[in-house]
Scaffold this active site. Sequence first.
Site, short mmCIF file in Angstrom:
data_model
loop_
_atom_site.label_atom_id
_atom_site.label_comp_id
_atom_site.label_asym_id
_atom_site.label_seq_id
_atom_site.Cartn_x
_atom_site.Cartn_y
_atom_site.Cartn_z
N HIS A 117 4.70 108.87 66.92
CA HIS A 117 3.50 108.73 67.75
C HIS A 117 2.39 108.08 66.92
O HIS A 117 2.25 108.37 65.72
CB HIS A 117 3.04 110.11 68.24
CG HIS A 117 1.64 110.14 68.75
ND1 HIS A 117 0.62 110.82 68.09
CD2 HIS A 117 1.06 109.56 69.83
CE1 HIS A 117 -0.51 110.66 68.77
NE2 HIS A 117 -0.27 109.91 69.82
N SER A 146 -7.96 108.17 86.43
CA SER A 146 -7.18 107.71 85.28
C SER A 146 -5.76 107.38 85.73
O SER A 146 -5.29 107.87 86.74
CB SER A 146 -7.18 108.76 84.17
OG SER A 146 -6.75 110.00 84.67
N ARG A 147 -5.09 106.52 84.96
CA ARG A 147 -3.76 106.06 85.37
C ARG A 147 -2.71 107.04 84.82
O ARG A 147 -2.35 107.01 83.64
CB ARG A 147 -3.50 104.65 84.84
CG ARG A 147 -2.19 104.08 85.41
CD ARG A 147 -2.02 102.62 85.06
NE ARG A 147 -0.86 102.07 85.73
CZ ARG A 147 0.35 101.96 85.16
NH1 ARG A 147 0.55 102.35 83.92
NH2 ARG A 147 1.36 101.45 85.84
N SER A 193 -2.07 103.41 71.97
CA SER A 193 -1.22 104.60 71.86
C SER A 193 0.24 104.17 71.87
O SER A 193 0.63 103.35 72.69
CB SER A 193 -1.42 105.51 73.07
OG SER A 193 -2.65 106.14 72.99
N TYR A 241 -4.86 104.96 67.80
CA TYR A 241 -6.13 104.64 67.14
C TYR A 241 -7.12 104.23 68.21
O TYR A 241 -6.76 103.56 69.17
CB TYR A 241 -5.98 103.55 66.07
CG TYR A 241 -5.20 104.10 64.88
CD1 TYR A 241 -5.79 105.00 64.00
CD2 TYR A 241 -3.86 103.75 64.69
CE1 TYR A 241 -5.08 105.55 62.95
CE2 TYR A 241 -3.14 104.29 63.63
CZ TYR A 241 -3.76 105.20 62.77
OH TYR A 241 -3.04 105.76 61.74
#
Lengths: 345, 345
Positions: free
Chosen positions: B149, B304-305, B135, B152
């Site tokens: 932005h 999640s981070r 990202s 994939y």
Amino acid sequence: FIYYHQYQTLGLKNKVECSALDQDIRIVKLTGEVTDSSPMRLRMEQFVKSLQREIVSELEAIDGKKFQIDTWERAEGGDGISCVLQEGNVFEKAGVLVSVVYGQLPTAAVLQMKSRNKDLDPADGPFPFFASGISIVLHPHNPMAPTVHLNYRYFEIGNEDGTPRIWWFGGGSDLTPSYLFDEDATHFHRTLKGVCDKHDLSYYPKFKKWCDEYFYLKHRQEARGIGGIFFDDLDDKSPEELFKFVKDCGRGFLPSYIPILKRRKDMPFTNEEKKWQQLRRGRYVEFNLVWDRGTKFGLHTPGSRIESILASLPLTATWRYNHSPSANSSEERLVEVLKTPKDWI
Amino acid sequence: FIYYHQYQTLGLKNKVECSALDQDIRIVKLTGEVTDSSPMRLRMEQFVKSLQREIVSELEAIDGKKFQIDTWERAEGGDGISCVLQEGNVFEKAGVLVSVVYGQLPTAAVLQMKSRNKDLDPADGPFPFFASGISIVLHPHNPMAPTVHLNYRYFEIGNEDGTPRIWWFGGGSDLTPSYLFDEDATHFHRTLKGVCDKHDLSYYPKFKKWCDEYFYLKHRQEARGIGGIFFDDLDDKSPEELFKFVKDCGRGFLPSYIPILKRRKDMPFTNEEKKWQQLRRGRYVEFNLVWDRGTKFGLHTPGSRIESILASLPLTATWRYNHSPSANSSEERLVEVLKTPKDWI
């Protein structure tokens, strides 16, 4: 404004001219009579509009700049008065908004009611509904002065004859400091507790806890601020008693916040402290856009006035990657308190 | 890092030491061999990590400031490398992040797969899954230089023996200007179309439309930017062919964006133009926090981070109540284009 079709929709026979904050002359035109025996929806509408005037006038006196006042109407039924002061002398952004929304309740909303233990069978619908409320968010410039939020609302689902079938009150008020002054937190909570205790000794402890749980950023595992009170679906007493309680809550707003604001608004601060405030503003945005049910509902509802819904957002906010406050700083202490809400009284 | 338990989880027998961007020496240690006959998950992981290095290195050359590099591990399985450059010379904030996540697919996710026409019966679970992706979000200082932005990703659900049972690719890339230069929009779209056309002439028109639909703020009734391409659940060709397509997309990033950035990064601008950029940054935050499925999923997923997920947010943003651009201004023209996405080629 003549709100004829409003009462028609709700099955009422009487025409009433309601309160409206006139943009030019700033007075209320109340040509219809709202008395203690009027339907609660009219009394609540009158109350939130008069509270709005009182609070706007006090905030203007403190800031020295006037609010911008917009009135709007909702095509599907309803109207509102949005008072916003931006880039003032004391406030970066201050919003004091009332809205009145009514019409036929969508089936999705009826289903949601069921999960909230409201006894409605979608097959019996559609149901006429009425909602009115006041929302306040004040973001002062000075990082020592906390952001404050208030919201009180009344919701009613009507019978064919216009009498209420189901109704409840909801709302609360909470404080979000960037720098924590214990005496401010204590003053804020003590004022709210004073209001609650007058009506029910169980209210403050219950609504204080509810507030800590509601204004919580799950993804950060921290509260938005140092809390206050929050309640929803409140119908455990007569409408008359609860209306008195909500009026006292609303009237308690200025005493709960203004003494704090006056102590903090002219305090000296550094650039670093301003930067920390901006990071905390970012967290405020995160809560409102990701978790707040009211904001989310508004953003997903076609026809709602987006500028009013997002008036709660600060003028400016910052997201700094992987920032953490330095050890034993006042910034760190704030975060500790937000991670483990404490009792202030 | 030895990712032994990763392949154990996925039922693989081989131990591999995988690529990792070393914070100090900035080189890849790839002691295991990843070849064209390795499982796709390893090849995709290797690809996104090498693309990350290439892009980080090019952006550092342009900005003159180094990225901060953080590696992290996910307790439930997975790891990532987050490269973020903040308050640089060219970029206000730039994030180039890769992540690899694997483990057992939660039932809720399996049910979601079903609605995406993926043939999975929850009763047959639990299923081992693997996901990896890259990202990028770049927010330049100069309001004439657009935000860009890219994302994939490869997703796979495995069989007991470690072979893929279901798999797909997803992603895209899109441009978000505050000031619209038609030649930039055309260059960006032309580069993406060039990549798509090499693989399938139907891709660009389909993915361009998908992008306009996905990056859309329903509550504002406007697109986030001037689009690009977006696709998801892509498995209409062999994994080999689609991997080639995705690699070409990833490698097309620098040519699609850098020429635009170079043209705009040193242009003169006024305070008013900077203010407009800050308002547009606010819209970017609104999209990411309210509508973006990836961000929402991340924020609602325990473990999640958060700092990596929110690295996409700009450093600074503004919400100005009831602002609207003046008539016939370039700001107004941008909004018109965002309300009615156009073809750029």
